[in-house]
Motif scaffolding. Structure first.
Motif, PDB file in Angstrom:
ATOM      1  N   TYR A  81      23.285  26.043  35.362  1.00  0.00           N
ATOM      2  CA  TYR A  81      22.641  25.638  34.106  1.00  0.00           C
ATOM      3  C   TYR A  81      23.279  26.379  32.939  1.00  0.00           C
ATOM      4  O   TYR A  81      22.621  27.099  32.189  1.00  0.00           O
ATOM      5  N   GLY A  82      24.590  26.190  32.807  1.00  0.00           N
ATOM      6  CA  GLY A  82      25.330  26.827  31.728  1.00  0.00           C
ATOM      7  C   GLY A  82      24.773  26.458  30.365  1.00  0.00           C
ATOM      8  O   GLY A  82      24.343  25.324  30.130  1.00  0.00           O
ATOM      9  N   VAL A 269      12.519  28.344  40.470  1.00  0.00           N
ATOM     10  CA  VAL A 269      12.673  28.365  39.015  1.00  0.00           C
ATOM     11  C   VAL A 269      13.069  26.985  38.503  1.00  0.00           C
ATOM     12  O   VAL A 269      12.547  26.512  37.486  1.00  0.00           O
ATOM     13  N   ALA A 270      14.000  26.326  39.207  1.00  0.00           N
ATOM     14  CA  ALA A 270      14.426  24.987  38.780  1.00  0.00           C
ATOM     15  C   ALA A 270      13.248  24.009  38.831  1.00  0.00           C
ATOM     16  O   ALA A 270      13.050  23.211  37.914  1.00  0.00           O
ATOM     17  N   ALA A 271      12.464  24.060  39.906  1.00  0.00           N
ATOM     18  CA  ALA A 271      11.313  23.158  40.031  1.00  0.00           C
ATOM     19  C   ALA A 271      10.259  23.463  38.975  1.00  0.00           C
ATOM     20  O   ALA A 271       9.630  22.547  38.431  1.00  0.00           O
ATOM     21  N   VAL A 327       8.846  32.553  35.458  1.00  0.00           N
ATOM     22  CA  VAL A 327      10.211  32.534  34.944  1.00  0.00           C
ATOM     23  C   VAL A 327      10.724  31.098  34.883  1.00  0.00           C
ATOM     24  O   VAL A 327      10.573  30.331  35.839  1.00  0.00           O
ATOM     25  N   VAL A 328      11.352  30.731  33.758  1.00  0.00           N
ATOM     26  CA  VAL A 328      11.915  29.400  33.557  1.00  0.00           C
ATOM     27  C   VAL A 328      13.274  29.524  32.879  1.00  0.00           C
ATOM     28  O   VAL A 328      13.670  30.604  32.442  1.00  0.00           O
ATOM     29  N   ARG A 329      13.986  28.399  32.782  1.00  0.00           N
ATOM     30  CA  ARG A 329      15.207  28.321  31.984  1.00  0.00           C
ATOM     31  C   ARG A 329      14.846  27.743  30.625  1.00  0.00           C
ATOM     32  O   ARG A 329      14.072  26.782  30.525  1.00  0.00           O
ATOM     33  N   THR A 340      15.498  21.128  34.126  1.00  0.00           N
ATOM     34  CA  THR A 340      16.509  21.598  35.078  1.00  0.00           C
ATOM     35  C   THR A 340      16.610  20.648  36.264  1.00  0.00           C
ATOM     36  O   THR A 340      16.036  20.880  37.325  1.00  0.00           O
ATOM     37  N   GLU A 341      17.375  19.577  36.077  1.00  0.00           N
ATOM     38  CA  GLU A 341      17.590  18.642  37.171  1.00  0.00           C
ATOM     39  C   GLU A 341      18.352  19.318  38.302  1.00  0.00           C
ATOM     40  O   GLU A 341      19.101  20.266  38.097  1.00  0.00           O
TER      41      GLU A 341
END
Length: 371
Positions: A81-82, A269-271, A327-329, A340-341
């Motif tokens: 996830y740049g 985290v992605a989910a 925690v998330v992006r 975040t696919e």
């Protein structure tokens, strides 16, 4: 978005691209057959690899990063996830903290009744005329000729009633009529520390005859098109407990001396980030299928009377969710949570899109047939 389950990851998508070439032919030149001799073909068929859309994280790639290269879950997420960063959720995030509530459309019950059981008779109907009264089974059906008004029957025996059957004939009693929506919980269904089976969660009777157990609250509600829907209202991290083991095999956490847990932490985290960006319906944020994120609740039984159950939640994925709780992006600057696919396998390179396209040799991990 295409998703995986613990037993079957994404169905492979094979991409075929036709690349045309233009052949310029002089007006006074040789015949067509002579002109084409030795020229490249008019089209080229490219057989691609991967399993899923290829945007964002590869689940097999995360496993390769974690078990072969000993990377942390933070490093895995940074790679896929740049342009985004890790950030904790706070109470200011519109209620989207770890105790914030997800609302999930239970698609198997679309346009069906909402029937529930509790083996220890702990079902609580929010608008029960007798406050605090507990039931072993409840049946909620929309009243004929109305929109969003429901009739509720109850029983002291944990029995699933088929939609075509008369509840009264099955020894249910009329509880009340409710303008709707209706909410049902148990005494412990909102307690994250509670053991889930069989007494602490709500058993939802599915059309197949099986029973699926959910934490949180079950709601019968109408959508904007007057369609009947059943929705699970559940704390964010409790929701993830039914998502992560359906998206990545929980057994991965045992690989490479436990290093595989970092793949599960990255998945958690992605989910979590993906789910918070969902605003699918007027009555629910998301659904329980791969059209949204695969969500299996907490456990299943083949029937309400079965003596054993199958747990959906797993200790490994529970730990991964706990280790990354909150925690998330996010996107730098705005702080907005990133959608975040992720997919099963990117093949040797990610597809790009919202995140930079990168080579992904770590996707070539043992057990991945699609790299």
């Amino acid at each position: 978005m295409i998703h995986a389950s613990s037993t079957q990851l994404r169905r492979i998508i094979v991409a075929a691209m036709t690349l045309s070439t233009v052949v310029l032919v002089a007006a006074t030149g040789p015949s067509r057959a002579e002109d084409m001799a030795g020229q490249p073909p008019a089209s080229i068929l490219v057989n691609g690899k991967g399993n899923g859309h290829g945007r964002g994280m590869s689940q097999y790639g995360a496993l390769g990063w974690a078990t072969t290269y000993n990377k942390t879950w933070q490093e895995i997420l940074d790679f896929y996830y740049g342009g985004t960063t890790l950030s904790p959720l706070t109470d200011a995030d519109a209620g989207l903290n770890p105790n914030g509530v997800m609302s999930v459309r239970l698609t198997a019950l679309d346009n069906k009744q909402t029937a529930m059981v509790s083996e220890n008779a702990s079902l609580l109907l929010e608008n029960d005329p007798v406050p605090g009264r507990k039931w072993a089974a409840l049946v909620v059906r929309e009243i004929a000729g109305t929109v969003g008004a429901y009739r509720v029957w109850g029983s002291t025996t944990p029995t699933c009633v088929a939609e075509q059957s008369d509840p009264v004939a099955n020894k249910f009693v009329l509880v009340t009529d409710i303008a709707g929506p209706t909410n049902v919980s148990t005494t412990l269904s909102n307690d994250a520390s509670a053991a889930v089976m069989p007494n602490d969660a709500i058993g939802v009777c599915e059309p197949t005859g099986s029973t699926r157990y959910y934490r949180g609250t079950i709601r019968a509600v109408n959508g904007t098109d007057k369609e009947n829907r059943t929705v699970n209202l559940v704390k964010l991290d409790d929701y993830l407990r039914g998502v992560v083991p359906r998206e990545s095999p929980a057994s991965w956490g045992d690989l490479a001396g436990g290093a595989g847990m970092n793949a599960l932490r990255a998945q958690a985290v992605a989910a979590r980030s993906y789910s918070l960006g969902q605003k699918r319906y007027s009555y629910a944020k998301t659904c329980d299928t791969q059209s949204c994120q695969v969500y299996g609740g907490a456990a299943t039984r083949v029937s309400a009377s079965a003596s054993t159950h199958t747990r959906v939640e797993h200790d490994n994925t529970d730990d991964a969710i706990f280790d990354t709780s909150g925690v998330v992006r996010v996107w730098p600057g705005s702080g907005a949570v990133v959608s975040t696919e992720f997919s099963a396998s990117n093949g040797p390179r990610t597809a790009g899109g919202s995140f930079p396209s990168v080579d992904d040799p770590w996707d070539d991990v043992g057990g991945n047939p699609n790299h």
